[in-house]
Design a protein around this motif. Structure first.
Motif, PDB file in Angstrom:
ATOM      1  N   PRO A 199       0.832  -1.215   0.000  1.00 50.62           N
ATOM      2  CA  PRO A 199       0.000   0.000   0.000  1.00 50.62           C
ATOM      3  C   PRO A 199       0.857   1.252   0.000  1.00 50.62           C
ATOM      4  O   PRO A 199       2.024   1.239   0.399  1.00 50.62           O
ATOM      5  CB  PRO A 199      -0.769  -0.127   1.327  1.00 50.62           C
ATOM      6  N   SER A 200       0.293   2.340  -0.426  1.00 54.38           N
ATOM      7  CA  SER A 200       0.937   3.639  -0.291  1.00 54.38           C
ATOM      8  C   SER A 200       0.889   4.033   1.184  1.00 54.38           C
ATOM      9  O   SER A 200       0.359   3.316   2.020  1.00 54.38           O
ATOM     10  CB  SER A 200       0.211   4.674  -1.141  1.00 54.38           C
ATOM     11  N   GLY A 201       1.411   5.204   1.487  1.00 53.52           N
ATOM     12  CA  GLY A 201       1.394   5.660   2.874  1.00 53.52           C
ATOM     13  C   GLY A 201       2.714   5.387   3.552  1.00 53.52           C
ATOM     14  O   GLY A 201       3.757   5.269   2.911  1.00 53.52           O
ATOM     15  N   GLY A 202       2.689   5.286   4.859  1.00 48.15           N
ATOM     16  CA  GLY A 202       3.916   5.053   5.607  1.00 48.15           C
ATOM     17  C   GLY A 202       3.619   4.659   7.029  1.00 48.15           C
ATOM     18  O   GLY A 202       2.461   4.466   7.411  1.00 48.15           O
ATOM     19  N   LEU A 203       4.677   4.543   7.832  1.00 52.19           N
ATOM     20  CA  LEU A 203       4.512   4.174   9.231  1.00 52.19           C
ATOM     21  C   LEU A 203       5.778   4.509  10.014  1.00 52.19           C
ATOM     22  O   LEU A 203       6.874   4.573   9.451  1.00 52.19           O
ATOM     23  CB  LEU A 203       4.182   2.690   9.382  1.00 52.19           C
ATOM     24  N   PRO A 204       5.618   4.767  11.327  1.00 55.79           N
ATOM     25  CA  PRO A 204       6.789   5.008  12.166  1.00 55.79           C
ATOM     26  C   PRO A 204       7.453   3.680  12.499  1.00 55.79           C
ATOM     27  O   PRO A 204       6.778   2.730  12.910  1.00 55.79           O
ATOM     28  CB  PRO A 204       6.200   5.670  13.419  1.00 55.79           C
ATOM     29  N   LEU A 205       8.752   3.588  12.315  1.00 51.95           N
ATOM     30  CA  LEU A 205       9.485   2.353  12.547  1.00 51.95           C
ATOM     31  C   LEU A 205      10.674   2.624  13.451  1.00 51.95           C
ATOM     32  O   LEU A 205      11.300   3.681  13.387  1.00 51.95           O
ATOM     33  CB  LEU A 205       9.972   1.772  11.219  1.00 51.95           C
ATOM     34  N   GLY A 206      10.979   1.648  14.290  1.00 48.06           N
ATOM     35  CA  GLY A 206      12.100   1.807  15.195  1.00 48.06           C
ATOM     36  C   GLY A 206      12.755   0.477  15.498  1.00 48.06           C
ATOM     37  O   GLY A 206      12.351  -0.573  14.992  1.00 48.06           O
ATOM     38  N   ASP A 207      13.774   0.539  16.333  1.00 46.44           N
ATOM     39  CA  ASP A 207      14.533  -0.638  16.737  1.00 46.44           C
ATOM     40  C   ASP A 207      14.123  -1.022  18.151  1.00 46.44           C
ATOM     41  O   ASP A 207      14.093  -0.181  19.053  1.00 46.44           O
ATOM     42  CB  ASP A 207      16.030  -0.322  16.692  1.00 46.44           C
ATOM     43  N   VAL A 208      13.811  -2.295  18.350  1.00 48.32           N
ATOM     44  CA  VAL A 208      13.340  -2.753  19.658  1.00 48.32           C
ATOM     45  C   VAL A 208      14.363  -2.469  20.751  1.00 48.32           C
ATOM     46  O   VAL A 208      14.007  -2.216  21.906  1.00 48.32           O
ATOM     47  CB  VAL A 208      12.995  -4.264  19.611  1.00 48.32           C
ATOM     48  N   ARG A 209      15.644  -2.461  20.394  1.00 47.44           N
ATOM     49  CA  ARG A 209      16.683  -2.206  21.394  1.00 47.44           C
ATOM     50  C   ARG A 209      16.657  -0.768  21.882  1.00 47.44           C
ATOM     51  O   ARG A 209      16.955  -0.501  23.055  1.00 47.44           O
ATOM     52  CB  ARG A 209      18.043  -2.582  20.799  1.00 47.44           C
ATOM     53  N   ASP A 210      16.278   0.164  21.019  1.00 49.49           N
ATOM     54  CA  ASP A 210      16.137   1.562  21.437  1.00 49.49           C
ATOM     55  C   ASP A 210      14.945   1.730  22.374  1.00 49.49           C
ATOM     56  O   ASP A 210      15.019   2.441  23.386  1.00 49.49           O
ATOM     57  CB  ASP A 210      15.970   2.468  20.219  1.00 49.49           C
ATOM     58  N   THR A 211      13.837   1.090  22.029  1.00 45.57           N
ATOM     59  CA  THR A 211      12.657   1.161  22.885  1.00 45.57           C
ATOM     60  C   THR A 211      12.936   0.519  24.238  1.00 45.57           C
ATOM     61  O   THR A 211      12.476   0.994  25.276  1.00 45.57           O
ATOM     62  CB  THR A 211      11.457   0.493  22.199  1.00 45.57           C
ATOM     63  N   ALA A 212      13.706  -0.569  24.249  1.00 48.65           N
ATOM     64  CA  ALA A 212      14.065  -1.221  25.509  1.00 48.65           C
ATOM     65  C   ALA A 212      14.870  -0.284  26.408  1.00 48.65           C
ATOM     66  O   ALA A 212      14.646  -0.223  27.625  1.00 48.65           O
ATOM     67  CB  ALA A 212      14.857  -2.498  25.224  1.00 48.65           C
ATOM     68  N   LEU A 213      15.800   0.454  25.818  1.00 50.37           N
ATOM     69  CA  LEU A 213      16.574   1.428  26.588  1.00 50.37           C
ATOM     70  C   LEU A 213      15.656   2.503  27.168  1.00 50.37           C
ATOM     71  O   LEU A 213      15.822   2.936  28.312  1.00 50.37           O
ATOM     72  CB  LEU A 213      17.641   2.076  25.700  1.00 50.37           C
ATOM     73  N   MET A 214      14.681   2.924  26.368  1.00 52.01           N
ATOM     74  CA  MET A 214      13.713   3.906  26.841  1.00 52.01           C
ATOM     75  C   MET A 214      12.954   3.365  28.045  1.00 52.01           C
ATOM     76  O   MET A 214      12.727   4.085  29.035  1.00 52.01           O
ATOM     77  CB  MET A 214      12.736   4.264  25.724  1.00 52.01           C
ATOM     78  N   HIS A 215      12.570   2.103  28.018  1.00 48.27           N
ATOM     79  CA  HIS A 215      11.828   1.513  29.129  1.00 48.27           C
ATOM     80  C   HIS A 215      12.693   1.391  30.377  1.00 48.27           C
ATOM     81  O   HIS A 215      12.204   1.576  31.507  1.00 48.27           O
ATOM     82  CB  HIS A 215      11.259   0.154  28.732  1.00 48.27           C
ATOM     83  N   ALA A 216      13.973   1.078  30.204  1.00 51.57           N
ATOM     84  CA  ALA A 216      14.867   1.012  31.355  1.00 51.57           C
ATOM     85  C   ALA A 216      14.980   2.371  32.033  1.00 51.57           C
ATOM     86  O   ALA A 216      15.132   2.459  33.259  1.00 51.57           O
ATOM     87  CB  ALA A 216      16.243   0.512  30.918  1.00 51.57           C
ATOM     88  N   GLU A 217      14.882   3.439  31.238  1.00 55.52           N
ATOM     89  CA  GLU A 217      14.887   4.796  31.795  1.00 55.52           C
ATOM     90  C   GLU A 217      13.535   5.129  32.415  1.00 55.52           C
ATOM     91  O   GLU A 217      13.455   5.732  33.491  1.00 55.52           O
ATOM     92  CB  GLU A 217      15.205   5.810  30.690  1.00 55.52           C
ATOM     93  N   ALA A 218      12.465   4.712  31.748  1.00 56.97           N
ATOM     94  CA  ALA A 218      11.116   5.112  32.165  1.00 56.97           C
ATOM     95  C   ALA A 218      10.731   4.542  33.525  1.00 56.97           C
ATOM     96  O   ALA A 218      10.021   5.205  34.293  1.00 56.97           O
ATOM     97  CB  ALA A 218      10.098   4.679  31.118  1.00 56.97           C
TER      98      ALA A 218
END
Length: 344
Positions: A199-218
């Motif tokens: 499909p056309s359009g898009g989406l936000p994509l990231g790396d699970v390891r970055d999100t994990a670091l965010m959770h360790a901070e959160a």
């Protein structure tokens, strides 16, 4: 600090447990089956002595109350992330009811809790970007709707003064995915030649390891905040171009307007309910590409910059090949580079 974690045998949860343990904390894990823990955390080299396992379900009030009792903070990562129409009941039970039970139990004890939401909970948006100020969306898709409903629960607790942090991860890729979740499965399907139409359009994509670091901070942050996972917003064309660059493969693809593909996705969802094998065409994925918008440049990300998306795709493809989910031909030059490094 002792951090209680739900969903720690899933993709986001397992990587978050690893990041929390690396930060010097201990983890109390709530898991439906203890046998899943080693499979999820072993590849991430998590010290087993730092993890205590409680067997139970996030919808069981008594089990959750006992699980939360000794914890200094809770990361609620339990969620069913799927666009498969066969998972509708599981999503409603885990994503919504599970959030109600866990957050209420934490609140009764005054325990700070970090609720893992999704940027999808804010779709569709009336604005060109989303941020902590964005209202919860009213998505016409089951998975996103359950995440929106769970977000309503978390925001209600925030509004009433409970120490709740809400994180909004993007769609995530990366290695060591215990159950081969939606995004890694889609990447595999692309490289297996099962997705010639996009499909056309898009989406936000990231790396699970970055999100994990965010959770360790959160989990150590004061309650009441809303934090966005580090991400890149890519069009579907840019996503495919990255996969082509990483693998060196042509991957012929026909792009169609996302909304024009909705009837195909809805038909596939209907057929999927009685079809035993997974059908790559999913209404939820099409809908997300049609309605997604990027996070605002000022959205807080716990000070963590997203790693290059090319690196994320490269590591994901190599992991899929190394674990036998892709052949060397399907992984292309990513596999060849991996073999050369192993021989060096």
């Amino acid at each position: 600090m002792l951090v209680g974690v739900t969903g720690g045998t899933g993709f986001v949860g397992a990587h978050s447990v690893a990041a929390i343990v690396r930060s010097g904390h201990k983890v109390r894990l709530l898991a439906r089956e203890e046998s899943r823990v080693a499979k999820a955390l072993g590849p991430l080299q998590v010290d087993a002595k730092a993890v205590d396992v409680v067997v139970g379900d996030v919808t069981d009030e008594k089990v959750v109350a006992a699980f939360v009792k000794p914890a200094d903070a809770v990361l609620h990562a339990a969620s069913v992330y799927s666009f498969d129409s066969r998972d509708r009941e599981a999503m409603a039970r885990t994503n919504v009811r599970g959030t109600e039970v866990v957050l209420e139990a934490a609140r009764k004890r005054g325990t700070p809790v970090t609720h893992v939401s999704s940027v999808g909970a804010l779709f569709p948006s009336l604005s060109a970007t989303i941020g902590p100020w964005s209202p919860i969306g009213k998505p016409k898709e089951t998975y996103l709707a359950t995440k929106a409903a769970a977000d309503e629960v978390a925001r209600r607790h925030q509004d009433e003064g409970a120490p709740v942090v809400i994180t909004y991860p993007p769609a995530l890729l990366g290695p060591h995915d215990p159950h081969l979740g939606d995004q890694n499965a889609r990447l595999r399907d692309v490289l297996r030649g099962l997705m010639p139409f996009w499909p056309s359009g898009g989406l936000p994509l990231g790396d699970v390891r970055d999100t994990a670091l965010m959770h360790a901070e959160a989990v150590t942050a004061p309650g009441g905040s809303r934090v966005f996972g580090p991400s890149h917003f890519l069009t579907t064309r840019a996503y495919l171009e990255t996969v082509r660059a990483v693998t060196g493969r042509a991957l012929p693809t026909l792009f169609l307007p996302a909304k024009a593909m909705f009837p195909i996705g809805k038909t596939a969802d209907f057929v999927q309910r009685g079809w035993p094998w997974h059908i790559p065409a999913e209404y939820g994925a099409l809908y997300t590409c049609a309605v997604a918008v990027p996070a605002d440049d000022g959205a807080p990300t716990a000070g963590i910059a997203p790693r290059e998306f090319t690196d994320t795709v490269t590591d994901s493809v190599r992991w899929l090949h190394r674990t036998g989910r892709l052949t060397a031909r399907q992984a292309g030059t990513a596999a060849h580079t991996q073999i050369r490094k192993a021989m060096a």
